[in-house]
Design a protein around this motif. Structure first.
Motif, mmCIF file in Angstrom:
data_model
loop_
_atom_site.group_PDB
_atom_site.id
_atom_site.type_symbol
_atom_site.label_atom_id
_atom_site.label_comp_id
_atom_site.label_asym_id
_atom_site.label_seq_id
_atom_site.Cartn_x
_atom_site.Cartn_y
_atom_site.Cartn_z
ATOM 1 N N GLN A 22 28.052 61.181 4.541
ATOM 2 C CA GLN A 22 28.700 61.069 6.031
ATOM 3 C C GLN A 22 29.827 59.720 5.287
ATOM 4 O O GLN A 22 30.740 59.718 6.776
ATOM 5 C CB GLN A 22 26.995 60.254 6.308
ATOM 6 N N PHE A 25 32.778 60.737 7.447
ATOM 7 C CA PHE A 25 32.935 60.596 8.967
ATOM 8 C C PHE A 25 34.278 59.395 9.436
ATOM 9 O O PHE A 25 34.166 59.137 10.544
ATOM 10 C CB PHE A 25 31.505 59.988 9.767
ATOM 11 N N ALA A 26 34.241 58.187 8.620
ATOM 12 C CA ALA A 26 35.107 57.460 8.849
ATOM 13 C C ALA A 26 36.048 57.480 9.558
ATOM 14 O O ALA A 26 36.975 57.047 10.164
ATOM 15 C CB ALA A 26 34.798 56.640 7.737
ATOM 16 N N ILE A 29 36.573 58.512 12.697
ATOM 17 C CA ILE A 29 36.368 57.201 13.424
ATOM 18 C C ILE A 29 37.644 56.049 13.054
ATOM 19 O O ILE A 29 38.139 56.352 14.879
ATOM 20 C CB ILE A 29 34.937 56.086 12.819
ATOM 21 N N ASP A 30 38.051 56.374 12.729
ATOM 22 C CA ASP A 30 39.830 55.307 12.712
ATOM 23 C C ASP A 30 40.140 56.462 13.395
ATOM 24 O O ASP A 30 41.482 55.629 14.083
ATOM 25 C CB ASP A 30 39.507 56.046 10.999
ATOM 26 N N GLU A 33 39.090 55.855 17.526
ATOM 27 C CA GLU A 33 39.231 54.800 17.891
ATOM 28 C C GLU A 33 39.592 53.445 18.259
ATOM 29 O O GLU A 33 39.558 53.417 19.783
ATOM 30 C CB GLU A 33 38.596 53.705 16.314
ATOM 31 N N GLN A 56 30.669 52.086 19.631
ATOM 32 C CA GLN A 56 30.082 51.810 18.679
ATOM 33 C C GLN A 56 28.527 52.721 18.729
ATOM 34 O O GLN A 56 28.760 53.763 17.971
ATOM 35 C CB GLN A 56 29.258 50.504 17.801
ATOM 36 N N PHE A 59 29.853 56.386 18.768
ATOM 37 C CA PHE A 59 30.377 56.943 17.374
ATOM 38 C C PHE A 59 28.950 57.177 17.057
ATOM 39 O O PHE A 59 29.310 58.199 15.886
ATOM 40 C CB PHE A 59 30.784 56.393 16.576
ATOM 41 N N ILE A 60 28.204 56.345 17.029
ATOM 42 C CA ILE A 60 26.647 56.987 16.273
ATOM 43 C C ILE A 60 25.675 57.843 17.051
ATOM 44 O O ILE A 60 25.448 59.006 16.539
ATOM 45 C CB ILE A 60 25.372 55.498 16.888
ATOM 46 N N ILE B 6 35.296 48.213 12.138
ATOM 47 C CA ILE B 6 34.603 49.053 13.000
ATOM 48 C C ILE B 6 33.608 50.705 12.864
ATOM 49 O O ILE B 6 32.269 51.221 12.878
ATOM 50 C CB ILE B 6 34.251 49.426 14.875
ATOM 51 N N SER B 7 34.425 51.665 11.706
ATOM 52 C CA SER B 7 34.301 52.405 11.319
ATOM 53 C C SER B 7 33.031 51.789 9.923
ATOM 54 O O SER B 7 31.828 52.614 9.897
ATOM 55 C CB SER B 7 35.420 53.159 10.861
ATOM 56 N N LYS B 9 31.035 49.374 10.117
ATOM 57 C CA LYS B 9 30.260 48.776 11.069
ATOM 58 C C LYS B 9 29.279 50.540 11.247
ATOM 59 O O LYS B 9 27.845 50.401 11.528
ATOM 60 C CB LYS B 9 30.474 48.016 12.650
ATOM 61 N N VAL B 10 29.947 50.885 11.778
ATOM 62 C CA VAL B 10 29.691 52.287 12.171
ATOM 63 C C VAL B 10 28.093 53.000 11.011
ATOM 64 O O VAL B 10 26.824 53.765 10.734
ATOM 65 C CB VAL B 10 30.619 53.481 12.974
ATOM 66 N N LEU B 11 28.866 53.203 10.087
ATOM 67 C CA LEU B 11 28.546 53.575 8.525
ATOM 68 C C LEU B 11 27.286 52.655 8.183
ATOM 69 O O LEU B 11 26.156 52.837 7.477
ATOM 70 C CB LEU B 11 29.557 54.114 8.054
#
Lengths: 189, 255
Positions: A22, A25-26, A29-30, A33, A56, A59-60, B6-7, B9-11
């Motif tokens: 997981q 996944f960052a 997101i980056d 975003e 947010q 992304f969830i 934000i990444s 926060k999401v993680l």
């Protein structure tokens, strides 16, 4: 795997890697975003804090549905679709109608000019204000396709995948939106 | 929340709430469920189409002249609306279910609806040819109380003595020129034939007949033409001709 290495992977490869770990996944997101934040601003009039909450949630949702990602689609179309739906849901929660507050920048004006004859004799600043006024008044079904076409610079196929409408319908919407836009512009200018 | 984290926060939220991606099994099961529903809706629509074909084939369209109606007027008055409504309803829900399939949104509503109608006609013809339409119509006649009373217009249409047409079951044969029938509403009629009835085989007790002629009195009808109320059916691609049952439920009530 180090971040620098992961940066070279495609979105689709990162989906598979995020399912394995997981923290990967960052990177996705980056990568999205900024793009999505700008898109949400463009298709809504939400304040900054709400936009970040929407992002947010997006992304969830993306993470929860990673296995549902269809590799025949572009990942960007899929994530834009989820974002678009999340904005609509947010409007429904607020019991409000979707409203756009167009940011008419130079890129947008150039894209618009390349597709629609909007007259060159007018002062750019006056023209920008006219364009902004017309776009803010347009039906949401038209303005949302114009955002995707002229601001996000998406192809018809991508818009079709984002809005979940047949490509023919997308083409019709864009055509009608352009006609409505030109009609209003001729009235105002 | 700042743009920078934000990444994170999401993680953090993913870890804290133990959020997991939906399993492939759940997604595949959902897809199969939608396709199963689509298949079922198509089958029901096709069965409805087969009954529509069956009713059209047994339309007795030639009687429109007897009732001073244009063929089109007769068709509209006797169309199997119940089955057509069922067919339209299932085409609509099939269209909405199709939109929930992965690539369903790529197709225009009209192309989905036209394809569904074509498939329903093809499968409907197949079901009709193996005899399913008649089985369905008979089952509804027997088990659904309102089916004949409200939905099968044809028998009502064929019982209009004042307009020269009467339908009923033979219950007493008097001689070569006369017999008695009970109509759809349980009324008894004396039928007088202008000439000797040549097809004496038609005068079997209980056999439903269509009698064309003229009403002479309250319960007397003069026949100029008599023919059995039949239905053409198919069973495994072979055509059969059988007497059609009148709505006995109504008859019994009146008697």
């Amino acid at each position: 795997m180090r971040k620098k290495e992961l940066d070279n992977y495609s979105d689709e490869e990162l989906v598979s890697l995020s399912l394995e770990n997981q923290s990967n996944f960052a990177i996705l997101i980056d990568r999205y975003e900024g793009l999505l934040k700008r898109y949400v601003f463009r298709i809504s009039n939400f304040p900054q804090e709400d936009v970040e909450d929407v992002l947010q949630d997006v992304f969830i949702k993306v993470y929860q549905n990673l296995n549902a990602f269809n590799h025949k689609l572009k990942f960007s179309s899929w994530i834009y679709r989820i974002t678009h739906n999340q904005v609509i849901s947010q409007y429904r929660r607020n019991k409000a109608r979707p409203q756009l507050d167009w940011q008419v920048d130079d890129d947008f004006m150039n894209n618009l000019k390349s597709d629609i004859d909007i007259g060159k004799s007018l002062d750019d600043k006056i023209l920008k204000n006219e364009v902004k006024e017309i776009l803010n008044k347009m039906d949401y079904k038209y303005s949302q396709v114009l955002v995707l076409k002229f601001l996000e610079e998406k192809s018809y196929a991508e818009i079709s995948d984002i809005l979940k409408k047949p490509q023919g319908t997308v083409a019709t919407l864009i055509n009608r939106a352009k006609k409505q836009f030109k009609k209003e512009l001729n009235k105002n200018v | 929340m700042s743009e920078k984290n934000i990444s994170q926060k999401v993680l953090t939220q993913i870890k804290k709430e133990k959020i997991e991606p939906t399993t492939k099994f759940n997604l595949v099961a959902r897809d199969y469920f939608i396709w199963l529903m689509l298949f079922l809706f198509l089958m029901i629509g096709s069965l409805a189409t087969s009954v529509v074909i069956y009713m059209i084939e047994n339309g007795d369209w030639d009687l429109s002249k007897q009732l001073d109606k244009s063929l089109l007027g007769f068709v509209f008055a006797t169309l199997p609306y119940f089955w057509l409504v069922i067919l339209m309803f299932f085409i609509l829900i099939l269209y909405y279910a199709f939109k929930y399939t992965q690539g369903g949104y790529k197709y225009h509503a009209y192309s989905v609806v036209i394809t569904t109608i074509l498939l329903s006609i093809i499968l409907g013809l197949l079901f009709y040819n193996i005899g399913l339409a008649q089985v369905i119509d008979d089952s509804f006649n027997e088990k659904v109380p309102f089916y004949n009373k409200f939905l099968n217009n044809k028998q009502k249409f064929l019982t209009q003595p004042d307009r020269g047409i009467l339908t009923g079951n033979v219950y007493q044969v008097i001689d070569d020129n006369s017999f008695k029938i009970k109509d759809l509403h349980g009324n008894e009629w004396l039928i007088l034939s202008k000439n000797k009835i040549e097809r004496i085989d038609l005068l079997k007790q209980g056999l439903p007949l269509i009698i064309i002629g003229q009403q002479k009195d309250k319960e007397v009808f003069e026949a100029s033409r008599i023919r059995p109320l039949i239905r053409k059916t198919r069973q495994f691609f072979h055509q059969r001709v059988m007497p059609m049952h009148l709505n006995l439920r109504i008859e019994r009530k009146v008697i």
